[in-house]
Design an enzyme around this catalytic site. Structure first.
Site, PDB file in Angstrom:
ATOM      1  N   LYS A 202       0.856  -1.164   0.140  1.00  0.00           N
ATOM      2  CA  LYS A 202      -0.134  -0.050   0.155  1.00  0.00           C
ATOM      3  C   LYS A 202       0.850   1.117  -0.147  1.00  0.00           C
ATOM      4  O   LYS A 202       1.572   1.409   0.795  1.00  0.00           O
ATOM      5  CB  LYS A 202      -0.616  -0.086   1.090  1.00  0.00           C
ATOM      6  CG  LYS A 202      -1.803   1.227   1.354  1.00  0.00           C
ATOM      7  CD  LYS A 202      -2.969   1.045   2.544  1.00  0.00           C
ATOM      8  CE  LYS A 202      -3.808   2.359   2.493  1.00  0.00           C
ATOM      9  NZ  LYS A 202      -4.388   2.328   3.571  1.00  0.00           N
ATOM     10  N   ARG A 212     -10.984   9.840   1.541  1.00  0.00           N
ATOM     11  CA  ARG A 212     -10.745  10.424   3.012  1.00  0.00           C
ATOM     12  C   ARG A 212     -11.997  11.402   3.151  1.00  0.00           C
ATOM     13  O   ARG A 212     -12.452  11.587   4.330  1.00  0.00           O
ATOM     14  CB  ARG A 212      -9.145  11.260   3.290  1.00  0.00           C
ATOM     15  CG  ARG A 212      -8.178  10.227   3.253  1.00  0.00           C
ATOM     16  CD  ARG A 212      -6.808  10.941   3.257  1.00  0.00           C
ATOM     17  NE  ARG A 212      -5.857   9.922   3.221  1.00  0.00           N
ATOM     18  CZ  ARG A 212      -4.607   9.987   3.016  1.00  0.00           C
ATOM     19  NH1 ARG A 212      -4.033  11.058   2.998  1.00  0.00           N
ATOM     20  NH2 ARG A 212      -3.677   9.133   2.988  1.00  0.00           N
ATOM     21  N   LYS A 224       1.267  10.043   5.597  1.00  0.00           N
ATOM     22  CA  LYS A 224       1.246   8.594   5.996  1.00  0.00           C
ATOM     23  C   LYS A 224       2.664   7.920   5.359  1.00  0.00           C
ATOM     24  O   LYS A 224       2.713   6.734   5.488  1.00  0.00           O
ATOM     25  CB  LYS A 224       0.113   7.724   5.713  1.00  0.00           C
ATOM     26  CG  LYS A 224      -1.332   8.278   6.031  1.00  0.00           C
ATOM     27  CD  LYS A 224      -2.489   7.327   5.828  1.00  0.00           C
ATOM     28  CE  LYS A 224      -3.749   8.033   6.604  1.00  0.00           C
ATOM     29  NZ  LYS A 224      -4.770   6.871   6.409  1.00  0.00           N
ATOM     30  N   GLU A 240       7.656  -6.329   1.617  1.00  0.00           N
ATOM     31  CA  GLU A 240       6.381  -6.253   2.463  1.00  0.00           C
ATOM     32  C   GLU A 240       5.467  -7.423   2.238  1.00  0.00           C
ATOM     33  O   GLU A 240       4.965  -7.981   3.044  1.00  0.00           O
ATOM     34  CB  GLU A 240       5.416  -5.113   2.028  1.00  0.00           C
ATOM     35  CG  GLU A 240       6.151  -3.742   2.566  1.00  0.00           C
ATOM     36  CD  GLU A 240       5.812  -3.519   4.034  1.00  0.00           C
ATOM     37  OE1 GLU A 240       5.312  -4.433   4.613  1.00  0.00           O
ATOM     38  OE2 GLU A 240       6.145  -2.542   4.617  1.00  0.00           O
ATOM     39  N   LYS A 255      -2.136  -1.579  -3.855  1.00  0.00           N
ATOM     40  CA  LYS A 255      -3.072  -0.410  -3.927  1.00  0.00           C
ATOM     41  C   LYS A 255      -2.141   0.837  -3.894  1.00  0.00           C
ATOM     42  O   LYS A 255      -1.029   0.967  -3.188  1.00  0.00           O
ATOM     43  CB  LYS A 255      -3.670  -0.441  -2.364  1.00  0.00           C
ATOM     44  CG  LYS A 255      -4.446   0.778  -2.079  1.00  0.00           C
ATOM     45  CD  LYS A 255      -5.308   0.515  -0.913  1.00  0.00           C
ATOM     46  CE  LYS A 255      -6.165   1.710  -0.604  1.00  0.00           C
ATOM     47  NZ  LYS A 255      -6.503   1.661   0.942  1.00  0.00           N
ATOM     48  N   SER A 281     -10.080   5.200  -4.715  1.00  0.00           N
ATOM     49  CA  SER A 281     -11.092   6.542  -4.926  1.00  0.00           C
ATOM     50  C   SER A 281     -10.744   7.620  -5.856  1.00  0.00           C
ATOM     51  O   SER A 281     -11.546   8.017  -6.750  1.00  0.00           O
ATOM     52  CB  SER A 281     -11.425   7.128  -3.628  1.00  0.00           C
ATOM     53  OG  SER A 281     -10.103   7.741  -3.009  1.00  0.00           O
ATOM     54  N   TYR A 320     -14.948   0.811  -7.056  1.00  0.00           N
ATOM     55  CA  TYR A 320     -16.171   1.525  -6.800  1.00  0.00           C
ATOM     56  C   TYR A 320     -17.116   1.289  -8.044  1.00  0.00           C
ATOM     57  O   TYR A 320     -18.291   1.690  -8.050  1.00  0.00           O
ATOM     58  CB  TYR A 320     -16.001   2.984  -6.432  1.00  0.00           C
ATOM     59  CG  TYR A 320     -14.832   3.063  -5.353  1.00  0.00           C
ATOM     60  CD1 TYR A 320     -15.688   3.003  -3.906  1.00  0.00           C
ATOM     61  CD2 TYR A 320     -13.726   3.497  -5.437  1.00  0.00           C
ATOM     62  CE1 TYR A 320     -14.970   2.763  -2.692  1.00  0.00           C
ATOM     63  CE2 TYR A 320     -12.803   3.366  -4.235  1.00  0.00           C
ATOM     64  CZ  TYR A 320     -13.459   3.149  -2.976  1.00  0.00           C
ATOM     65  OH  TYR A 320     -12.812   3.039  -1.783  1.00  0.00           O
TER      66      TYR A 320
HETATM   67  C1  PBG Z   1      -6.795   3.793   5.301  1.00  0.00           C
HETATM   68  C2  PBG Z   1      -7.476   3.406   3.928  1.00  0.00           C
HETATM   69  C3  PBG Z   1      -7.397   4.449   2.893  1.00  0.00           C
HETATM   70  C4  PBG Z   1      -8.073   3.661   1.954  1.00  0.00           C
HETATM   71  C5  PBG Z   1      -8.604   2.526   2.247  1.00  0.00           C
HETATM   72  N1  PBG Z   1      -8.135   2.255   3.735  1.00  0.00           N
HETATM   73  C6  PBG Z   1      -6.802   5.617   2.607  1.00  0.00           C
HETATM   74  C7  PBG Z   1      -5.699   6.000   3.463  1.00  0.00           C
HETATM   75  O1  PBG Z   1      -4.752   5.182   3.654  1.00  0.00           O
HETATM   76  O2  PBG Z   1      -5.601   7.167   3.769  1.00  0.00           O
HETATM   77  C8  PBG Z   1      -8.355   4.205   0.568  1.00  0.00           C
HETATM   78  C9  PBG Z   1      -9.336   3.567  -0.480  1.00  0.00           C
HETATM   79  C10 PBG Z   1      -9.431   4.406  -1.648  1.00  0.00           C
HETATM   80  O3  PBG Z   1      -8.808   5.583  -1.737  1.00  0.00           O
HETATM   81  O4  PBG Z   1     -10.246   4.152  -2.223  1.00  0.00           O
HETATM   82  N2  PBG Z   1      -6.934   2.782   6.564  1.00  0.00           N
END
Ligand code: PBG
Length: 329
Positions: A202, A212, A224, A240, A255, A281, A320
């Site tokens: 990720k 968010r 992050k 990882e 991701k 997203s 989505y």
């Molecule tokens: C955080 C989390 C995120 C997403 C899923 N779980 C965003 C982040 O790390 O801030 C993102 C999913 C998306 O953008 O569709 N636990």
């Protein structure tokens, strides 16, 4: 005049008409490969639009369940559950995440009772629950996310979600050692059949912005980067994934998806574990925004995106677009 070329191979022969093209099609998407991320919130009779993600809503459970039944009839049987937590329930340590009667455990129970055929992935991370929007507990001195204390909370969440009926818990936090700790805790509590879908590779990505907004964590302080992967790195992602496989992950995820197709494809060649990709997203919002302007053919573009993720080596795709896709095709 140019002479006829002396070609042994004329690749266009295999593309002559649609029957031949279909016959030779290498990659397919079926509804069974898709996982639909859904957002739940407290209350009744609510279907709140998310401005940054046109076509996606935050649902109260009473409206979500009929929608899931509709999805199921169309062959879409897997969902990833994300909560929208009201501000007054948030605190610095995300305490509400380990309240056994919280929105998430209620939602898992009700969904699994009403739609037992659904495969439910429940997200394990603290960001919807914390006032600062980070995925873990902050060190009071440095402000950085503390690894081991966060893992301890995640293991408690995992047990609550498993007890409520989640098929897979899905740690999306990127703490070290969380998969092993969750596996051990689940097994000790009698949940040896609850799977772990690890958000293994990720990246610290700008493509999460609209999400968010959806879960109400856009107040994030800082970034992050001390836990999510650097967008510049490949080998680090492989480490990882390797760690998560050794620790007991049943499925590993890459991701975001589209800017990381190279990672998906390398994992596919290297490992035999099932691979998920998350068409996140920001990727969704780009397509929607262009489609709303009439600049692109949305259906064809979505199909091409999902095909690319399958061709790249994903077994399953979190997207989505899932509900649209199964209605269109
Ligand atoms: C955080 C989390 C995120 C997403 C899923 N779980 C965003 C982040 O790390 O801030 C993102 C999913 C998306 O953008 O569709 N636990």
């Amino acid at each position: 005049m140019l002479e006829m070329l002396e070609l042994i191979h004329r690749l266009r022969r295999n593309r002559r008409n649609s029957t031949i093209r279909n016959l030779l099609q290498e990659t397919h998407i079926h509804p069974q490969h898709l996982v639909w991320p859904v957002f739940v919130l407290e209350g009744k009779n609510k279907k709140e639009p998310i401005p940054t993600m046109p076509g996606i809503y935050r649902w109260s459970l009473d409206l979500l369940i009929p929608e899931l039944k509709r999805a199921s009839k169309l062959g879409l049987n897997s969902i990833a559950l994300f909560p929208f937590i009201e501000v007054h329930l948030k605190d610095a340590s995300g305490t509400y995440a380990i309240n056994k009667d919280n929105l998430v455990t209620k939602a898992i129970q009700e969904i699994k009772n009403s739609c037992p055929g659904i495969c439910l992935f429940s997200d394990l991370a603290l960001d919807p629950f914390t006032t600062h929007g980070h995925d873990g507990l902050l060190d009071p001195k440095t402000g950085d996310v503390q690894n081991d204390p966060t893992v301890a909370v995640l293991t408690q969440m995992a047990v609550l979600h498993a007890l409520a009926g989640a098929d897979y818990v899905a740690p999306s936090d990127m703490m070290d050692g969380r998969v092993g700790a969750i596996r051990k805790t689940l097994d000790q509590n009698g949940f040896s059949q609850t799977g772990i879908m690890a958000y293994s590779a990720k990246y610290a990505s700008a493509f999460y912005g609209p999400f968010r907004e959806a879960v109400g964590s856009k107040q994030l302080q800082g970034d992050k980067k001390s836990y999510q992967l650097s967008i510049h790195n490949t080998r680090e992602a492989l480490r990882e994934v390797e760690a998560d496989i050794w620790e007991g992950a049943d499925i590993v995820m890459v991701k975001p998806a589209l800017s990381y197709l190279d990672i998906i494809s390398q994992l596919r060649q290297k490992y035999s574990v099932p691979i998920a990709s998350y068409n996140v997203s920001g990727e969704y919002a780009m397509v929607k925004a262009a489609a709303q302007q009439g600049w692109v053919d949305e259906k064809k573009m979505v199909n091409e995106i999902l095909i690319s993720l399958r061709r790249g080596g994903s077994d399953l795709i979190f997207t989505y677009h899932a509900m649209d896709y199964v209605q269109w095709f």
